[in-house]
Every structure is written in C-alpha cells, then in structure tokens.
Design an enzyme around this catalytic site. Structure first.
Site, PDB file in Angstrom:
ATOM      1  N   ASN A  13       0.860  -1.186   0.000  1.00 16.44           N
ATOM      2  CA  ASN A  13       0.000   0.000   0.000  1.00 16.44           C
ATOM      3  C   ASN A  13       0.896   1.236   0.000  1.00 16.44           C
ATOM      4  OD1 ASN A  13      -1.905   1.996   0.390  1.00 16.44           O
ATOM      5  ND2 ASN A  13      -2.302   1.467   2.527  1.00 16.44           N
ATOM      6  N   LYS A  15       0.081   4.278  -0.304  1.00  9.86           N
ATOM      7  CA  LYS A  15      -0.583   5.428   0.302  1.00  9.86           C
ATOM      8  C   LYS A  15      -0.407   6.669  -0.593  1.00  9.86           C
ATOM      9  CE  LYS A  15      -0.198   3.333   4.842  1.00  9.86           C
ATOM     10  NZ  LYS A  15      -0.018   3.537   6.289  1.00  9.86           N
ATOM     11  N   HIS A  99      -9.618   1.071   5.439  1.00 11.08           N
ATOM     12  CA  HIS A  99      -8.299   1.293   6.036  1.00 11.08           C
ATOM     13  C   HIS A  99      -8.424   2.230   7.231  1.00 11.08           C
ATOM     14  CE1 HIS A  99      -4.104   2.506   6.466  1.00 11.08           C
ATOM     15  NE2 HIS A  99      -3.789   1.437   5.764  1.00 11.08           N
ATOM     16  N   GLU A 101      -6.780   4.666   8.247  1.00 12.37           N
ATOM     17  CA  GLU A 101      -6.625   6.097   7.977  1.00 12.37           C
ATOM     18  C   GLU A 101      -7.920   6.700   7.435  1.00 12.37           C
ATOM     19  OE1 GLU A 101      -1.956   5.256   7.055  1.00 12.37           O
ATOM     20  OE2 GLU A 101      -3.327   5.640   5.398  1.00 12.37           O
ATOM     21  N   GLU A 171      -5.320  -4.508  11.244  1.00 10.19           N
ATOM     22  CA  GLU A 171      -4.428  -3.376  11.503  1.00 10.19           C
ATOM     23  C   GLU A 171      -4.582  -2.917  12.954  1.00 10.19           C
ATOM     24  OE1 GLU A 171      -4.277  -0.258   8.078  1.00 10.19           O
ATOM     25  OE2 GLU A 171      -6.373  -0.627   8.557  1.00 10.19           O
ATOM     26  N   GLY A 177       3.383   2.574  12.501  1.00  7.54           N
ATOM     27  CA  GLY A 177       4.278   3.721  12.498  1.00  7.54           C
ATOM     28  C   GLY A 177       4.505   4.315  13.871  1.00  7.54           C
ATOM     29  N   SER A 218       2.906  -2.463  10.791  1.00 10.13           N
ATOM     30  CA  SER A 218       4.322  -2.088  10.670  1.00 10.13           C
ATOM     31  C   SER A 218       5.228  -3.311  10.495  1.00 10.13           C
ATOM     32  CB  SER A 218       4.774  -1.258  11.879  1.00 10.13           C
ATOM     33  OG  SER A 218       4.110  -0.013  11.888  1.00 10.13           O
TER      34      SER A 218
END
Length: 259
Positions: A13, A15, A99, A101, A171, A177, A218
């Site tokens: 991904n 991003k 996702h 985000e 996730e 991160g 990650s």
C-alpha cells in the site's frame, strides 16, 4: 506451498507517496526482483494517478494491481471520487477498503464501508477489508468487541458466492508507524483467531478456513518472518516497507519460506 495451507498474500500500500518516476522505478524493482515466483500472491496498490503507469509495468508479471479506495457508485456527480468501473478499466483486480486512515482521519463509518464492500464485490473486484483497534480501545479491553463489530457490519449482506474474493487485513492502529508501541506476533495471532472465529459465525467453518487474514501493523524485513510463521497469519499488508523494492521483496521471501 504446503498441502492444506492458505496461500500467503503480500500487499504493498503506497498510500499518498511517489512521483510518476518513483512509481515506475518501484514497480519495476518489485516486478524484476520477483520474477516468475508464484508461491505468494503479491498485490501493488499505488495512488490513483499512477494506476495506469504501474499496470503497464506489471504486464506479464505475476503481480496484481490494486487500488487504495473507491466510491460505491457506477458513475455520477461525485466530484473527486473514483468508481469501481474506473478501477476495472485500469486493470485493477483488488481494492483496499476500511483502512484505518480512512476510518479515523476521514470519518468513514462501518455502514459506509459496507456499502463499498458490497458494491466492489458486485462490480467484480476483490476486496481487502481492513479492521483494527486503537490503543485506547485495546487498553479498555475492547479489542474483541471492536473487531466483531467492524467485521460483522463491514460484511453485512455479503453473498456467499462473493466470499472467495474477500480477504481481511488486521491493523492494530496503535502499532502502525509507532515507535513506542509494537504488536507482538502473539498479539497478531490472537487477533487473527478472533477474526477467523467471527468469520466462521457469520459464514461457516469452511469459509473461515479459506479466508486469508493478513497482518498490517508495521511489518518490515526484520520482523516479517516472526509474524508470518504464526498460526492464522496469512500474509501482510505493508505500508512503509513497500516503498523500497528490496525491503518489500524481503518480506515476500519471508512469506514464501512459510508457504
């Protein structure tokens, strides 16, 4: 691949990263490095502007093209959005939906994500559905309830014949991160077991045994093998480490060794 094992899936991904030159170089690096290797399913998900460019580079390779999002309509007055028909026209086989985000930064609800999931599947795309808890939710012992809700609502009214085109990406939002918090392989295995159990409740044991559940917290070349060898971890959804061809290829090799 070992008999009876689910095929590992490794997704890159990208991003909101890369220029056209960087996307070209990265896609070529992955395609050339992978060669004819076919033990692991590999999917690249570049930003929308570079889908056509990456598609051309991946022609003749075993790497599938995916998108990072879509809007659940065929066409219409939806300024700035992209339809599944556009993605299919560009050669996409998969789309990432739900996702973290998009959930936490852009406010997408479980119901809206479900609309996307059903429309993507009806349009012929494979879906990578992302689920996962925040640090606050984990500390409050809400992980299982949260995963249950996101999976149940995200897959509501999905027809049984579409299940083979669905994979799940776990996730842990708190581990993405974040140098201060890292998920352990055991935590990943436990969360995947919760998800597979809930999937079985929704669709039956046979479907649950077949569905691929990827880990997306990650993963890098140093920790990939530790996660990928755990029971029920069927691959990885990679962010940062997918931006360097050598790191991404190292993760694919780790997946292959466990296949």
């Amino acid at each position: 691949m070992k008999p009876g094992k689910r095929r590992k899936v490794v997704v890159g991904n990208w991003k909101m990263h890369t220029t056209s030159a960087e996307a070209r170089q990265l896609a070529k690096g992955v395609a050339n490095g992978l060669g004819n290797e076919d033990d692991v399913s590999v999917i690249l998900c570049p930003p929308f502007p570079y889908l056509a460019l990456v598609r051309e580079i991946l022609k003749g390779s075993r790497i599938a093209l995916g998108a990072q999002n879509m809007y659940p309509e065929k066409e219409g007055a939806f300024t700035g959005e992209v339809s599944p028909m556009m993605l299919l026209d560009l050669g996409c086989k998969y789309v990432i939906l739900g996702h973290s985000e998009r959930r936490h930064k852009l406010g997408e609800s479980d119901m809206f994500i479900n609309q996307k999931v059903r429309f993507a599947l009806a349009s012929g795309l494979g879906v990578i559905l992302c689920v996962g808890e925040t640090l606050e939710q984990r500390k409050a012992n809400q992980t299982e309830a949260l995963l249950d809700r996101q999976l149940s609502l995200g897959l509501a009214d999905v027809p049984a014949d579409a299940l083979p085109r669905i994979s799940i990406a776990y996730e842990p939002v708190w581990a993405i991160g974040n140098a201060a918090h890292h998920a352990t392989p055991q935590q990943a295995e436990d969360a995947h077991a919760i998800l597979r159990g809930r999937f079985a409740n929704l669709f039956g044991e046979e479907a649950a045994e077949a569905v691929a559940i990827q880990y997306g917290g990650s993963v890098d070349p140093e920790n990939a093998a530790a996660f990928l060898r755990r029971n029920g971890v069927d691959g990885a959804l990679i962010g940062g480490a997918s931006m360097k061809a050598d790191q991404f290829l190292a993760i694919i090799r780790a997946a292959k060794e466990d296949s």
